[in-house]
Design an enzyme around this catalytic site. Structure first.
Site, PDB file in Angstrom:
ATOM      1  CG  ASP A   9     -55.559   0.892  46.246  1.00 56.93           C
ATOM      2  OD1 ASP A   9     -55.931   0.158  45.316  1.00 56.93           O
ATOM      3  OD2 ASP A   9     -54.366   1.176  46.463  1.00 56.93           O
ATOM      4  CG  ASP A  11     -51.835  -4.075  44.711  1.00 57.64           C
ATOM      5  OD1 ASP A  11     -51.710  -5.028  45.478  1.00 57.64           O
ATOM      6  OD2 ASP A  11     -52.208  -4.193  43.523  1.00 57.64           O
ATOM      7  CG  ASP A  41     -37.331   1.426  44.356  1.00 58.24           C
ATOM      8  OD1 ASP A  41     -38.227   1.231  45.209  1.00 58.24           O
ATOM      9  OD2 ASP A  41     -36.169   1.774  44.655  1.00 58.24           O
ATOM     10  CG  ASP A 181     -51.029   3.407  46.796  1.00 61.17           C
ATOM     11  OD1 ASP A 181     -52.108   2.956  46.341  1.00 61.17           O
ATOM     12  OD2 ASP A 181     -49.917   3.057  46.369  1.00 61.17           O
TER      13      ASP A 181
END
Length: 234
Positions: A9, A11, A41, A181
């Site tokens: 992946d 990002d 965030d 992630d």
């Protein structure tokens, strides 16, 4: 060797893109008349399934004050998300590398994979032109393929782009590993029939990932190297 191909992946996995995603999303929201003060965030949780989904999550947050990964179907949100996506795409490709950079140790890791003879590729839900630009900018000559979201090809967690890369690498998906992630990456690996390694330095926390029970979670490029090349190094 443990695997015959490593597919990453982008990002939150090989590149920390959150600052440029934040500024670009806020720009698109501002231009379409919406709340445009989201912080990194927030944006970490918006992204993972492409720009359109990120826009829907931002609009839901604007409406309710809450961030929700599974936004209910809503015609107005859908219509507005398409408008935001169009503005975002035009802006982001020219502003995707202003504050973006590789995570520590990742370029060196990819070079080690190449030296060990393990093909490496990128599969992302980012727009394809941005994926190719960022791969060229930050990892010149290190990836065999870099594939992003494109018209007519289902995006992750559908397996299509992973299968596309496996076919190009002449590798059976069962002999490949997908590294990411987020929950989307875990589901992508499952759907594609690859092995899976989760990293905890990206857009989702380790506690969140652990609740999804991926086979492996790593916390550094060194741990990822061990997971990928441990057997090859004896």
């Amino acid at each position: 060797m443990r695997y015959q191909a490593a597919i990453f992946d982008m990002d939150g996995t090989i590149l920390n893109t959150v600052e440029d995603l934040t500024s670009s999303l806020n720009y698109a929201l501002l231009k379409t008349g919406h709340r445009s003060d989201f912080v990194p965030d927030d944006v970490r949780l918006f992204f993972g399934s492409g720009v359109f989904v990120a826009a829907r999550r931002a609009l839901w947050c604007e409406r309710t004050g809450k961030i929700l990964l599974d936004v209910p179907e809503d015609a107005k949100i859908t219509e507005e998300a398409h408008r935001i996506e169009e503005v975002f795409r035009g802006y982001y490709v020219d502003h995707c590398a202003e504050k973006t950079g590789p995570y520590p140790g990742i370029p060196a890791l990819i070079r080690k994979l190449r030296k060990a003879g393990l093909p490496a590729a990128v599969v992302s839900n980012k727009p394809d032109n941005a994926v190719k630009k960022l791969a060229d900018d930050y990892f010149p000559g290190l990836f065999d393929f870099a594939v992003g979201e494109m018209q007519g090809v289902r995006k992750k967690p559908a397996p299509d782009t992973v299968w596309k890369v496996c076919s190009a690498l002449h590798t059976d998906p069962a002999d490949a590993v997908y590294i990411g992630d987020s929950e989307v990456d875990i589901e992508t690996a499952k759907n594609a029939g690859t092995a899976m390694i989760s990293v905890d330095w990206g857009f989702r926390s380790r506690d969140y990932l652990a609740g999804l029970h991926p086979p492996v979670i790593v916390s550094s490029a060194e741990e990822l190297e061990e997971a990928l090349l441990g057997d090859a190094r004896g």
